[in-house]
Each structure stands twice: as C-alpha cells, then as structure tokens.
Design an enzyme around this catalytic site. Structure first.
Site, PDB file in Angstrom:
ATOM      1  CD  GLU A  31      32.827   3.352   0.644  1.00 28.33           C
ATOM      2  OE1 GLU A  31      32.568   4.039  -0.364  1.00 28.33           O
ATOM      3  OE2 GLU A  31      32.608   3.735   1.807  1.00 28.33           O
ATOM      4  CG  HIS A 170      34.054   8.911   1.310  1.00 28.99           C
ATOM      5  ND1 HIS A 170      32.695   8.850   1.131  1.00 28.99           N
ATOM      6  CD2 HIS A 170      34.376  10.227   1.424  1.00 28.99           C
ATOM      7  CE1 HIS A 170      32.203  10.085   1.131  1.00 28.99           C
ATOM      8  NE2 HIS A 170      33.198  10.928   1.311  1.00 28.99           N
ATOM      9  CG  ASP A 175      32.362   5.823   5.755  1.00 22.27           C
ATOM     10  OD1 ASP A 175      33.358   6.369   6.264  1.00 22.27           O
ATOM     11  OD2 ASP A 175      31.977   6.067   4.595  1.00 22.27           O
TER      12      ASP A 175
END
Length: 572
Positions: A31, A170, A175
C-alpha cells in the site's frame, strides 16, 4: 476458451528446470501514498511465502512514510496517519523484506507497480537489486483466461472467480493472501496445458515470441560453466557479446519471457549460432568480454565498444601550458572520463583551483603582446598573454596541477573549498552549489585515476580469492591487465598452480601514459575484483600503494557532499 501454448519439442531431463511444485514464491502487495515509485512512499508491506501449495511464512508491517497520507488514499485503504505514526521507517523494513524474499520468485498482482516501488527503495537506500524472477498474476491471468470467462483481471474479480478464501480489502496482507489463491488457480490451469517448471511458466507469458521459442535449440550443448557467449548472425558477424556464471542457463534465458528488451529480442531473431568461451572464473569472463567488444563492436551491445575513447585532461606542451581534453593520454594526465561533459566540469574546477589559464591562446615565450581578457580584470588570470606574468611566475600553477594529479599535494582542493565557503557566506548559494558539484566531479576523477594508476604501475601482481567450494581463484595482473587466470580446486596445492599460471601468462609491454597503455575499463574491472572482501595478494613485484596525499583523503567530504548537496561542510 483458454489458449494452448505453442507446440514445443520434448525437453531433456536436465532442461526441465525447476518444477513449480519445488519453486518458492513470495506473493506480496504494497500500500502506498500514490502511484509514483520515485515521488510517493510505501505505507504497508504484506507478503506470503509458499512452496508446493503450502504457506511457509508471512510478512506484514505498516511503514511510516515520513509524510502525510492523502485523504483519498485513507478512504481507499483505511490506513491513517495515526496508524503509521509509531510504525518503522522504510529503511528498517526494506532489509527485512529482502531477507524474507531472498532466493524466491516474486509474485504480485500488477507486479510492475509493486516491484517498481521496491526497486526504487533499493536504489534510495543503497541495496543491490537481486534481480529475482517475477510473475505478474494480471499478465498470467490474461494469458490463461478468455475475455468471456474473465472480463476483468482486477484482483477482486479474479478472487471472486476462483472463490478465494481471502478477499482483497486494499490492505497489503489480505491482498497478498488473495493473490496466493489466484496464483494457485492459474497454476492449475497452465499445468493442464503442460507447463510444469518455472522456466516453462516464464516462457508461457505473452512477451516471448514464437521466434524466440524456436531458437531455444541454440543453447543446447553449452557448458554450465562461467564464460563469455557470442551471438552470431547469418554472415558470421558478432551480434552480441555477454558474460555468464553459467553459460547454458544464461543463454537459455534469451529464449524465454525473462528477456523483455525489444532490442535483444530482435537480435535473437537474427542469430543463427551461439559461440562460447569458457573461463576460469568471473573476472576472466569480464575481461574477455571487454576485449571481444572492442574487437568486434557488436551492433546490439550498447557499452564498452570503444575502450580507447575515454576523455583525459592534460597540460599542453608550450611555454605557458593550459589544460586540454584529449583521447590519448600522456604521463600526468587526469582521467579517464566517460563523457566530455564530466571532463569539462573537472577541468573548470582544476583551473579554478590551480590558477592555470583558461584561455586557448597560444602564448609565445618571448614578448607576448595580446590584450588581456576580462578574467585578468577580475584577478582570475595573471595575463601572461600580455606579458604581465613570466614563465617563472606562471610555473606554480603548472606545478599545482601536476602535484594534485600525482597525489603529492592537496592545497588546490582546499582552495576550492575555501572559495565555496566564501560564496556561501556571501549568500551566493547558486555559485557555491556549482563549485561544489565541480569539486565533487574533480575529487572522484582524482581518486579513481590515482587508484588505477597505482595498480597499472605494478609490473606483476598475483592475487587469489576463495571460491564457494573451498578452492581458490587466481589472477596474474601485469601493468593493470589480466595476463592469466586459473583455479585450484579444493584439495589441490595452490602454489604450483600459481607458478604455472605465471609462467604461461601473457607478456605485457608497458606503454606511455598514466595506465601504461592498459585500457581504463579493464584496469577498473581488475581493481573491483581485487577490492572485494576476501581477496589476498600472493605476491607483488613492488609494493602496491597509493600516494600519501591522494584524493582518497577527501572521501569523507565527498560522502557528506553526496548526502547533503546544499551543505558546505569544511574538510577535517
């Protein structure tokens, strides 16, 4: 319907590569604060290590990005500034992730994005990129799945299609876990099409051309040894030269999807044969590559084809010498420089530091009568062209150049540093920054040139490095050139091997110039090998040493200048 791979010949047992069931994959996700690997920052790592369908370990951590997280990213990921406030910084997380992923195949959904951020981080913090094999589940999905079955290859769409046990959220670890399920499902699909090994999986990804696959036979029969390979065209011309620690494995990569460079795919389409030269160890391979590049100038190599085309700074031979850029150096020249621009930067710094005249006018020894230029009015030139400075008065400037290049004095560098300090105190920061950058270029050139010259001055040097199996690799170096190379395997007495290598070594007749005629790139390659930890000097014709006042004494200053370009710190 999914498309089947193109027909291929039956592979021999030793060509099957690494079975997928024995391949370790690290499936990871990041991220970030945005989409630019150079401008944005990582906020979270999530990774899962798997082999043979089993989870071997997981890696997950938030990362303090050192900046605020944009509101739209907070809304997307749920990661807030408060959450990362006490998290470790990237410089602490990166080495841990690299260790977790060491030796594994990296897998990511849209791998270019995630791998791009990690590569940028490695550059920023000085870690070498290990060049792992990379599998992108987006590209693999597009290759395996039809548009009807999977209109979208978004991670959420594929996780739904394959009924993943973890759905993407997310957040990095979720993920990554979802991508593991997607990867396993895609591997099942390609397995039914005959893809059983990692090499075949990489070969199956779309970028590999049919021409590349057909020419895989060019790698047959090549040795699994270090050396140099030459791709030859239909007229026996050398198209490309490269080195490898394992010739067969490296050449085979040109016929798989791991070779993505358009230029080299074109080269492969023209090649009709691959010749190899086996070498004792990687140093010999590097040197032979340089010599073959210079001899053949292959069209598809981009570097090192003109080893004599470096730039050098030298003093002209006239009553009032000036600095000049030349291709062929003589004794006392400064270099080598890979570009004319860098050489000009260093030359400007050298002129400022020593007082050597910057003009190009040829000044006669007797009765010069030219009109002084503006630099004389600024007290930056003694105006020998107008007879205001005799050859004897001008001599200290010439001596300063020679003494600095030879490593006998460092006064000129201190003068440049004082000038920068004065400019900074006068708030002329732009000029101070320009002078600082020129000084950095000059110091690097002096340091490199002095180290190369010191090595090239040695008539014979014998060095040894331990190999990975308890033996020794040897190099006989004469005036900076590799004259002979060999190995003593574990259990073989090393000194008789050294004596035999020295007796059969190439005779090197020194030429003029600071490197005694040796190509600068070859001396640099040899020096890097000698500098590696573990290298031992067996014997030297005379002691290998650097000048007492070499530019090496300014390396601390150079490090500070590199890390803080806008700070002018006095030399200790």
């Amino acid at each position: 319907m999914s498309s089947a791979p193109e027909p291929r010949g039956q592979l021999a047992f030793d060509e099957l590569g690494t079975p997928l069931r024995e391949t370790t994959f690290v499936v990871f996700d990041l991220e970030t604060t945005g989409g630019s690997a150079e401008e944005d920052a990582i906020t979270e790592f999530g990774a899962v290590k798997i082999r043979g369908g089993e989870v071997l370990g997981e890696f997950a951590t938030l990362v303090d990005p050192g900046r605020g997280i944009p509101p739209e990213i907070v809304a997307l990921t749920g990661i807030t500034d408060a959450m990362v406030y006490t998290a470790p910084r990237l410089e602490a997380v990166l080495p841990a992730f690299l260790e977790f992923a060491a030796g594994a195949v990296l897998v990511a959904h849209n791998a270019g994005f995630d791998v791009g951020f990690v590569k940028a981080a490695c550059r920023r913090f000085g870690y070498p990129w290990p060049k792992p094999a990379v599998v992108c589940t987006v590209r693999l999905g597009r290759r395996v799945l039809s548009r009807e079955e999977a209109p979208s290859c978004r991670l959420s769409a594929l996780a739904t299609l394959f009924r993943a046990t973890t759905m993407p959220t997310h957040r990095a670890l979720d993920d990554a876990r979802a991508t593991v399920d997607v990867l396993h499902a895609l591997l099942e699909r390609v397995g039914s099409l005959g893809v059983r090994s990692l090499e075949e999986l990489l070969d199956y990804i779309p970028e590999v051309t049919a021409e590349q696959r057909r020419k895989r036979t060019l790698a047959e029969g090549l040795p699994n040894e270090p050396g140099v390979y030459l791709f030859r065209g239909p007229a026996e011309e050398v198209l490309y030269v490269g080195t490898a620690t394992d010739l067969r494995r490296r050449v085979r990569q040109y016929f798989t999807a791991s070779e993505t460079r358009r230029r080299l795919r074109e080269m492969v389409s023209l090649a009709v044969r691959v010749d190899t030269v086996t070498c004792a160890h990687p140093l010999e391979a590097e040197v032979r590559e340089l010599r073959l590049l210079a001899a053949h100038k292959p069209a598809y190599n981009r570097r090192s084809k003109n080893p004599r085309h470096a730039w050098w700074i030298t003093l002209t031979d006239e009553p009032f010498p000036r600095l000049s850029l030349v291709r062929r150096p003589r004794e006392g020249a400064l270099g080598p420089f890979r570009s004319r621009g860098r050489a000009e930067e260093a030359m400007l710094a050298l002129q400022e530091a020593t007082g050597v005249r910057p003009c190009t006018v040829r000044i006669p020894a007797q009765s010069p009568s030219a009109r002084p230029c503006a630099l004389a009015d600024l007290d930056r030139c003694g105006a020998p062209c107008a007879g205001k400075q005799s050859a004897e008065d001008y001599e200290p400037a010439v001596h300063a150049v020679n003494a600095l290049v030879a490593g006998h004095e460092l006064d000129a560098l201190h003068r440049l540093e004082r000038r920068m300090t004065e400019l900074s105190a006068a708030q002329r920061y732009e000029q101070a920054g320009t002078d600082r950058d020129r000084l950095r270029t000059l110091i690097r050139a002096l340091d490199r040139g002095q180290r190369l010259s010191a090595l090239a001055a040695i008539a014979e040097l014998v060095a040894a490095r331990p190999d990975a199996a308890g033996g020794w690799e040897f190099a006989i170096v004469r005036h900076g050139r590799l004259a002979s190379a060999g190995v003593a395997r574990r259990g073989v007495p090393p000194m008789p091997v050294v004596d035999a290598l020295a007796a059969a070594a190439e005779t090197v007749i020194p030429d003029e110039g600071p490197l005694y005629g040796a190509p600068a790139e070859e001396v640099s390659v040899v020096l890097r090998w000698l500098d590696k930890p573990g290298t031992r000097l067996v014997r030297c014709s005379h002691p290998w040493s650097e000048p007492a006042h070499s530019a090496a004494r300014w390396r601390t200053w150079l490090d500070r200048a590199d890390h803080a370009k806008n700070t002018l710190t006095p030399q200790d």
